[in-house]
Write a protein that holds these residues in place. Structure first.
Motif, PDB file in Angstrom:
ATOM      1  N   SER A  29       1.017  -1.288   0.203  1.00  0.00           N
ATOM      2  CA  SER A  29      -0.058  -0.059   0.064  1.00  0.00           C
ATOM      3  C   SER A  29       1.028   1.350   0.170  1.00  0.00           C
ATOM      4  O   SER A  29       1.931   1.029   0.299  1.00  0.00           O
ATOM      5  N   THR A  30       0.286   2.337  -0.574  1.00  0.00           N
ATOM      6  CA  THR A  30       0.860   3.529  -0.473  1.00  0.00           C
ATOM      7  C   THR A  30       1.321   4.000   0.879  1.00  0.00           C
ATOM      8  O   THR A  30       0.245   3.925   1.768  1.00  0.00           O
ATOM      9  N   PRO A  31       2.305   4.755   1.324  1.00  0.00           N
ATOM     10  CA  PRO A  31       2.602   5.343   2.665  1.00  0.00           C
ATOM     11  C   PRO A  31       1.492   6.332   3.005  1.00  0.00           C
ATOM     12  O   PRO A  31       1.103   7.101   2.012  1.00  0.00           O
ATOM     13  N   GLY A  32       0.972   6.678   4.097  1.00  0.00           N
ATOM     14  CA  GLY A  32       0.042   7.525   4.454  1.00  0.00           C
ATOM     15  C   GLY A  32       0.733   8.834   4.613  1.00  0.00           C
ATOM     16  O   GLY A  32       1.759   8.952   4.608  1.00  0.00           O
ATOM     17  N   LEU A  33      -0.196   9.754   5.320  1.00  0.00           N
ATOM     18  CA  LEU A  33       0.325  11.127   5.598  1.00  0.00           C
ATOM     19  C   LEU A  33       1.386  10.877   6.862  1.00  0.00           C
ATOM     20  O   LEU A  33       2.292  11.688   6.739  1.00  0.00           O
TER      21      LEU A  33
END
Length: 140
Positions: A29-33
């Motif tokens: 998954s893409t890294p979050g904030l």
């Protein structure tokens, strides 16, 4: 359609959906904030650590040397110039070239300090529009 796709379609829609779900499930998954803030904090911390290290190294940093001051400089060529340096109250005339630096003379008297250039009064300067109009009239 190809025979393999026909076989999957004939086997049932639920098996095809399960296979499609399994294909994308292992993708990262893409890294979050939060991950973006952590990466930014690491970069800022690295900048501060390198700045601290630069100040601690001998010869590093941007502070001028005490007792050493450049008084005057005169370029003589592309890579040659003559400089006057004040070292502990003594003024030296140095020749600086691409090949090295040589002491040319030790000055008996220090050079007089040049006064700051006086800026002209802006009210006494002629108006640019008037100068341009005069110049255009003379050209005709």
């Amino acid at each position: 359609m190809t025979p393999a796709l026909l076989a999957v379609a004939a086997a049932g829609g639920s098996a095809g959906k399960a296979a499609a779900a399994q294909v994308g499930s292992h993708a990262p998954s893409t890294p979050g904030l939060f991950g973006a803030f952590v990466a930014l904090a690491l970069v800022v911390a690295l900048i501060f650590a390198l700045a601290w290290l630069l100040r601690r190294l001998p010869g590093g940093g941007f502070r001028p040397a005490e007792g050493l001051k450049l008084v005057a400089s005169l370029p003589l060529g592309a890579k040659e110039r003559v400089v006057v340096v004040d070292v502990g109250g003594r003024q030296l005339l140095l020749g600086v070239t691409a090949g090295g630096i040589r002491t040319l003379h030790e000055l008996a008297e220090p050079l007089p300090q040049a006064a700051a250039p006086k800026l002209p009064d802006l009210k006494q300067l002629p108006n640019f529009a008037q100068l341009l109009a005069q110049k255009l009239r003379k050209d005709r």
